[in-house]
Design a protein around this motif. Sequence first.
Motif, mmCIF file in Angstrom:
data_model
loop_
_atom_site.group_PDB
_atom_site.id
_atom_site.type_symbol
_atom_site.label_atom_id
_atom_site.label_comp_id
_atom_site.label_asym_id
_atom_site.label_seq_id
_atom_site.Cartn_x
_atom_site.Cartn_y
_atom_site.Cartn_z
ATOM 1 N N ALA A 390 15.634 2.184 -8.585
ATOM 2 C CA ALA A 390 14.657 3.712 -8.356
ATOM 3 C C ALA A 390 13.686 3.088 -7.300
ATOM 4 N N ASP A 391 13.651 4.135 -6.493
ATOM 5 C CA ASP A 391 12.164 3.937 -5.557
ATOM 6 C C ASP A 391 11.093 4.721 -5.604
ATOM 7 N N ALA A 392 9.829 3.952 -5.938
ATOM 8 C CA ALA A 392 8.767 4.448 -6.280
ATOM 9 C C ALA A 392 8.333 5.377 -5.046
ATOM 10 N N VAL A 393 8.247 4.954 -3.960
ATOM 11 C CA VAL A 393 7.967 5.430 -2.486
ATOM 12 C C VAL A 393 8.670 6.853 -2.287
ATOM 13 N N ALA A 394 10.058 6.801 -2.499
ATOM 14 C CA ALA A 394 10.829 7.940 -2.343
ATOM 15 C C ALA A 394 10.437 9.116 -3.685
ATOM 16 N N ALA A 395 10.112 8.628 -4.866
ATOM 17 C CA ALA A 395 9.672 9.415 -5.889
ATOM 18 C C ALA A 395 8.390 10.164 -5.442
ATOM 19 N N LEU A 396 7.497 9.497 -4.763
ATOM 20 C CA LEU A 396 6.085 10.154 -4.528
ATOM 21 C C LEU A 396 6.384 10.941 -3.315
ATOM 22 N N ASP A 397 7.302 10.608 -2.330
ATOM 23 C CA ASP A 397 7.483 11.601 -1.184
ATOM 24 C C ASP A 397 8.161 12.887 -1.656
ATOM 25 N N ASP A 398 9.223 12.654 -2.539
ATOM 26 C CA ASP A 398 9.672 13.966 -3.284
ATOM 27 C C ASP A 398 8.612 15.039 -3.827
ATOM 28 N N TRP A 399 7.809 14.235 -4.457
ATOM 29 C CA TRP A 399 6.517 15.119 -5.318
ATOM 30 C C TRP A 399 5.754 15.670 -4.228
ATOM 31 N N LEU A 400 5.353 14.776 -3.273
ATOM 32 C CA LEU A 400 4.612 15.438 -2.212
ATOM 33 C C LEU A 400 5.158 16.603 -1.426
ATOM 34 N N GLU A 401 6.246 16.536 -1.242
ATOM 35 C CA GLU A 401 7.237 17.706 -0.858
ATOM 36 C C GLU A 401 7.272 18.884 -1.638
ATOM 37 N N LEU A 402 7.255 18.714 -2.681
ATOM 38 C CA LEU A 402 7.363 20.018 -3.767
ATOM 39 C C LEU A 402 6.156 20.304 -3.929
ATOM 40 N N LEU A 403 5.116 19.426 -4.112
ATOM 41 C CA LEU A 403 3.666 19.934 -4.383
ATOM 42 C C LEU A 403 2.966 20.746 -2.973
ATOM 43 N N THR A 404 3.655 20.353 -1.873
ATOM 44 C CA THR A 404 3.243 21.197 -0.626
ATOM 45 C C THR A 404 3.731 22.572 -0.715
ATOM 46 N N ALA A 405 5.214 22.652 -1.158
ATOM 47 C CA ALA A 405 5.801 24.035 -1.287
ATOM 48 C C ALA A 405 5.370 24.846 -2.271
ATOM 49 N N MET A 406 5.006 24.287 -3.376
ATOM 50 C CA MET A 406 4.222 24.884 -4.414
ATOM 51 C C MET A 406 2.850 25.578 -4.281
ATOM 52 N N TRP A 407 2.123 24.866 -3.759
ATOM 53 C CA TRP A 407 0.687 25.120 -3.117
ATOM 54 C C TRP A 407 0.725 25.806 -2.053
ATOM 55 N N GLY A 408 1.540 25.849 -1.121
ATOM 56 C CA GLY A 408 1.242 26.387 0.277
ATOM 57 C C GLY A 408 0.535 25.609 1.208
ATOM 58 N N HIS A 409 0.159 24.338 0.869
ATOM 59 C CA HIS A 409 -0.677 23.593 1.681
ATOM 60 C C HIS A 409 -0.448 22.122 1.606
ATOM 61 N N ASP A 410 -0.611 21.495 2.636
ATOM 62 C CA ASP A 410 -0.509 20.017 2.709
ATOM 63 C C ASP A 410 -1.648 19.389 1.783
ATOM 64 N N PRO A 411 -1.347 18.731 0.727
ATOM 65 C CA PRO A 411 -2.665 18.457 0.023
ATOM 66 C C PRO A 411 -3.415 17.400 0.637
ATOM 67 N N ARG A 412 -2.743 16.610 1.857
ATOM 68 C CA ARG A 412 -3.208 15.394 2.235
ATOM 69 C C ARG A 412 -4.457 16.125 3.417
ATOM 70 N N ARG A 413 -4.444 17.345 3.714
ATOM 71 C CA ARG A 413 -5.300 17.806 4.647
ATOM 72 C C ARG A 413 -6.605 18.262 3.857
ATOM 73 N N SER A 414 -6.642 18.278 2.516
ATOM 74 C CA SER A 414 -7.612 18.680 1.773
ATOM 75 C C SER A 414 -8.568 17.505 1.045
ATOM 76 N N THR A 415 -9.879 17.664 0.822
ATOM 77 C CA THR A 415 -10.582 16.484 0.113
ATOM 78 C C THR A 415 -10.496 16.615 -1.098
#
Length: 577
Positions: A390-415
């Motif tokens: 199981a890949d932790a990096v892939a799991a975190l990538d999947d969560w980032l993609e889903l979080l961006t879709a749910m929130w409507g913003h890329d969380p990395r661009r906010s503080t």
Amino acid sequence: MVHPTRNRHHRALITPPDLGLVPDHALSPTPASWTVEAVRATFLRGGELVPPVQWTTIGMDDERYATAAAELAAASRAQSTRRTYGRLVEHWLVWAHTQDVCPLPADPDALHMYIVKRATGLDVRKELKRDSEGRLVGALVMGTISQILAAISRLHALANLPSPTDHPMIRTLVEGLGRTLTTAPLLAKAALTWDLLGEVLEAQQAPTSTTALRESVARALHGATGATAGQLARAQWTDITVDPDAITVILAPTRRGGPVQRHQVGLDTGAAQLLTRWRRHTLTWPGTAVLRNETGKALTRQGLHLILTRHDAPTAVIPTVEASHVRDRAVLLVGWVSALRRSNLSALTWDQMTRTSTGWVAYLARSKTDQEGHGDTVSIAPAPPGSRLADAVAALDDWLELLTAMWGHDPRRSTGVPVFTRIDRNGHLELRDGRPTRLSGAAIGAIVTKWVAAAGLDQRTHLTSGGHRTADGRSAFGAHSLRSGFVTTGLAMGVPGSTIIGQTKHTTVAALKPYNKPAVRPDLLAATAVLGAVANDATGPGQPAHPPATRSARRAPRGPHWGVVPGAEQPGTDQGS
């Protein structure tokens, strides 16, 4: 001298004129004896033991200054320490009130009585508890006693009073407790090793309830072998064997006198994985039927027929992946691979995360071992190329993609957007002021507990630093199990401790000892090795290599001789004597 008192009409208040700030940071004038209410009003705020507000009375005309000064003074101790001390001091205050003794300054005699009662459990039971050899059995571990004394000592230091814990009588008591009480934590969590983590991750891909899992196994066996409801009802675990490449399932004849059916199910199929998980889930249940309930009763042919026909109905719905499952998988894998404490996992923010060609790098502004905020980085490594891990990096990538879709913003661009966020029961992000809310450390522990229970790991016995886990109603695993599982697995695989502390951020290799909780204890390995050496060196089966020299018996052996048949005449004996 005026000091806070208590009556039935008002609560004691401490005002700056009564207890003001003096240059040496002492409370002046100091009461000769503090009441319980005075101690609470002065040193306890929000359940935490903090410096008195009178230390920040300079500039009271500026409320902002007073607020900032109070927070900075409280920050001299970690929040977890303040909470622990506050809870322990509150317990001391309640006991002092019931015993009608002065809580501050504490009399050494009263403190001696309090510690003895808490350590031996006399505060909750009437009789002393002893072991089989007549020695006292403590109700607390030595670590808890040390915390109690540290909290009371801190209370006296804040009041500018000498600590009663330095009294010779208390020191002698502590030495005696150290030789009586155990030092291992009684409720220590077990290590979630990589093998166990694999079972937990499997649980996310399958139904979580017992009923749903049993129905899924029945449908999977029906699809893989074509078994009828009657054959499934009669299936026993003795009819199922695991081969190197497949699971062999033997089914009873479909009609009287018919042939026995033999089927092989590949180990990499969903049916084999479900069957393996069901076997682990029912390991402690009575009975031998494959499809049975918790009492050992096998499912009937009619009940299994309903399960199979309901599965074949055209209205069957394919379950979808829930957002919380994607997040939980990332929490489990990132927490394990990074070996972070739950407080650090909770504090991660996306603006402190860097995606590289080799994975993710997390920046830690502070940690338990870096209270002054020097800062450090922790790598989140991917699975080795070509492996099926199981890949932790892939799991975190999947969560980032889903979080961006749910929130409507890329969380990395906010503080300050937390990496792991809260999701409500409807699968929506919990927002506060339009921003996702942080997942607390306790919530991370709840995620581990939830999926460990879904995998059935709580039904087994696991080793911890305190010994075997028992059925005490508490989960054997928690958020700390991810960190200790990383250490345990690494040491078991032969990874040097000096390499492991590079990930865990410990300062010495010796600090890994409490984290190492192998399933096979070193003493068992040593005993097995010695017995194996004896067996290899023996001259015959079960015989020692160098039998002891025989000598004439000086007296008849006591007890029965198990090699002699009662009443039978033995050679070399005089039956008439």
